[in-house]
Design an enzyme around this catalytic site. Structure first.
Site, mmCIF file in Angstrom:
data_model
loop_
_atom_site.group_PDB
_atom_site.id
_atom_site.type_symbol
_atom_site.label_atom_id
_atom_site.label_comp_id
_atom_site.label_asym_id
_atom_site.label_seq_id
_atom_site.Cartn_x
_atom_site.Cartn_y
_atom_site.Cartn_z
ATOM 1 N N ASP A 21 0.834 -1.228 0.000
ATOM 2 C CA ASP A 21 0.000 0.000 0.000
ATOM 3 C C ASP A 21 0.854 1.256 0.000
ATOM 4 O O ASP A 21 0.655 2.152 -0.813
ATOM 5 C CB ASP A 21 -1.059 -0.006 1.121
ATOM 6 C CG ASP A 21 -0.548 -0.105 2.537
ATOM 7 O OD1 ASP A 21 0.664 -0.335 2.734
ATOM 8 O OD2 ASP A 21 -1.363 0.065 3.472
ATOM 9 N N GLY B 107 -3.331 -7.012 19.615
ATOM 10 C CA GLY B 107 -2.022 -7.207 18.995
ATOM 11 C C GLY B 107 -2.023 -8.258 17.902
ATOM 12 O O GLY B 107 -0.998 -8.830 17.571
ATOM 13 N N LEU C 167 -4.933 -7.351 13.139
ATOM 14 C CA LEU C 167 -6.197 -7.304 12.388
ATOM 15 C C LEU C 167 -6.776 -5.889 12.425
ATOM 16 O O LEU C 167 -7.958 -5.676 12.227
ATOM 17 C CB LEU C 167 -7.198 -8.326 12.949
ATOM 18 C CG LEU C 167 -6.718 -9.786 12.927
ATOM 19 C CD1 LEU C 167 -7.722 -10.697 13.635
ATOM 20 C CD2 LEU C 167 -6.486 -10.276 11.496
ATOM 21 N N GLU D 19 -2.579 7.648 12.367
ATOM 22 C CA GLU D 19 -1.445 6.717 12.514
ATOM 23 C C GLU D 19 -0.124 7.425 12.200
ATOM 24 O O GLU D 19 0.850 7.315 12.939
ATOM 25 C CB GLU D 19 -1.592 5.528 11.547
ATOM 26 C CG GLU D 19 -2.812 4.669 11.778
ATOM 27 C CD GLU D 19 -2.743 3.831 13.050
ATOM 28 O OE1 GLU D 19 -1.642 3.601 13.573
ATOM 29 O OE2 GLU D 19 -3.819 3.411 13.510
ATOM 30 N N ASP E 132 -5.682 -0.377 5.787
ATOM 31 C CA ASP E 132 -6.529 -0.799 6.909
ATOM 32 C C ASP E 132 -7.780 0.069 7.014
ATOM 33 O O ASP E 132 -8.903 -0.448 7.110
ATOM 34 C CB ASP E 132 -5.745 -0.730 8.227
ATOM 35 C CG ASP E 132 -4.502 -1.579 8.195
ATOM 36 O OD1 ASP E 132 -4.364 -2.386 7.258
ATOM 37 O OD2 ASP E 132 -3.664 -1.442 9.099
#
Ligand code: GLA
Length: 394
Positions: free
Chosen positions: A37, A125, A128, A163, A175
């Site tokens: 990505d 953690g 996902l 992020e 994501d």
């Protein structure tokens, strides 16, 4: 946990009597297209039925109060709409805080405070995307409670900004995109360069997608994620001395092979090789799936894992043990790590009537080698982030 119980919990924790609204954002798996990505390539993720619930209501003042059922010991974390700076002591609440901050800064009119209770059933953690799930559920709840209309792709980009700029992980857009745009029983082929996307039905006949958690926890902030990204950027800069390309995703395999000598550092060359080949594999995987060639799709998943193991070096003993054990089981079409790697989860496409034996055998091999057990989930592919209506409450 039932949503009706979460509603009660909201009323108790925040001492409020009126009915709150209920929102949900899923987690995601990625079928193929890993670490492509942020290299301007393609990804092929899907939203899953595990995710984050947010129970929320506006307030009469400008306070934001956050509470997580998963981190009860932290209690209510409180801040003000006028002060949304990152604060280490706010811990997990920095994710929703960051999201609200960037929504405000993007010009949206958010002038009322909110009480928000979160509950997530994505294993911690696990890779996902629990953090993107918190960002996106916050996005949709703020949109609804403040009566705004927010372009979904814009919201997704704000989640990525949280992020990158607020938390400090230079992750790509996969994501948040998968979580924001997910569709029941479909995966999304996304071109991360142009953000063009299309849905592909996932009909696996008598097969299921298993998610296998290594139970090795990790956070991206503490991993080599940013280092991998920097290595790819350096490789791209070396290639750009002779090629006019915007990203590694612009390169065909032939172009890459003809120009890879430009990359000064051997390790950076290996990283770039993965990015280029994985992008090509992802497009090929979609074709095979659409043609109903599940076997070929599985072989591409396996090749993806090998490349992440040998060239990108983000797998590690836990993921390799699970994936190699999976490959050896009857009824397995393909298996690979999913997400960033460094621990977290693998996925495998397994024939339905072989699933029990699959779990038992893979877990045995894993436990013998690693010293603790793996956890197995069946992936159901669900919708993206949304409000849960009164009728849907359980
Ligand atoms: C993490 C990041 C994504 C992507 C994957 C690897 O999940 O958040 O942007 O880079 O790793 O494919």
């Amino acid at each position: 946990m039932k949503t009706s119980k979460l509603v009660n919990e909201f009323q108790t924790i925040f001492k409020r009597t009126e009915k709150p609204r209920v929102f949900f954002a899923p987690g995601r798996i990625n079928l193929i297209g890993e670490h492509t990505d942020y290299n301007g390539g393609h990804v092929f993720p899907a939203a899953i039925s595990y995710g984050t619930y947010a129970i929320a209501q506006t307030r009469d003042d400008q306070k934001l109060r956050f509470y997580s059922v998963n981190f009860e010991e932290r209690g209510i974390i409180e801040c003000d709409l006028t002060d949304l700076a990152y604060d280490e002591k706010d811990d997990w609440a920095n994710f929703p805080k960051g999201m609200i901050k960037y929504m405000c800064e993007s010009g949206l009119d958010i002038s009322t405070g909110m009480d928000i209770l979160y509950y997530g059933n994505i294993p911690n953690g696990a890779g996902l995307s629990s953090s993107a799930s918190i960002e996106m559920v916050t996005g949709v709840l703020v949109e609804s409670l403040c009566k705004l209309t927010v372009d979904r792709v814009k919201m997704i980009q704000l989640g990525q900004k949280v992020e990158n700029d607020y938390i400090g992980v230079n992750s790509g857009i996969m994501d948040q995109f998968a979580i924001g745009m997910g569709k029941l029983n479909h995966a999304i082929l996304l071109n991360c360069d142009t953000l063009e996307y299309r849905y592909a039905p996932i009909e696996l006949e008598n097969h299921s997608i298993m998610i296998i958690h290594t139970n090795k926890q990790r956070t991206l902030a503490g991993s080599k994620y940013n280092e991998r990204r920097a290595q790819c950027e350096q490789a791209l800069a070396d290639l750009q001395t002779e090629l006019s390309i915007e990203s590694l995703g612009n390169l065909s395999i032939d172009d890459f092979e003809a120009h890879k000598h430009l990359i000064q550092d051997d390790v950076n060359c290996q990283r770039a090789k993965h990015a280029v080949y994985e992008n090509v594999r992802t497009l090929e995987a979609l074709k095979q799936l659409q043609a109903g060639h599940l076997e070929e799709f599985g072989l591409l998943m396996n090749a993806s894992h090998k490349s992440l193991q040998e060239d990108y070096e983000v797998t590690g003993i836990e993921l390799d043990t699970i994936v190699e054990a999976a490959w050896a089981q009857p009824g397995v079409v393909g298996a690979r790590m999913t997400g960033a790697g460094f621990g977290g989860c693998a996925i495998a496409i397994v024939e339905d009537d072989k699933i029990d034996a699959f779990k038992e055998n893979v877990n045995k091999i894993y436990t013998e080698k690693v010293g603790y057990e793996a956890t197995f989930y069946t992936a159901a592919i669900g919708d993206g982030a949304k409000e849960i209506t009164e009728e849907e409450l359980v």
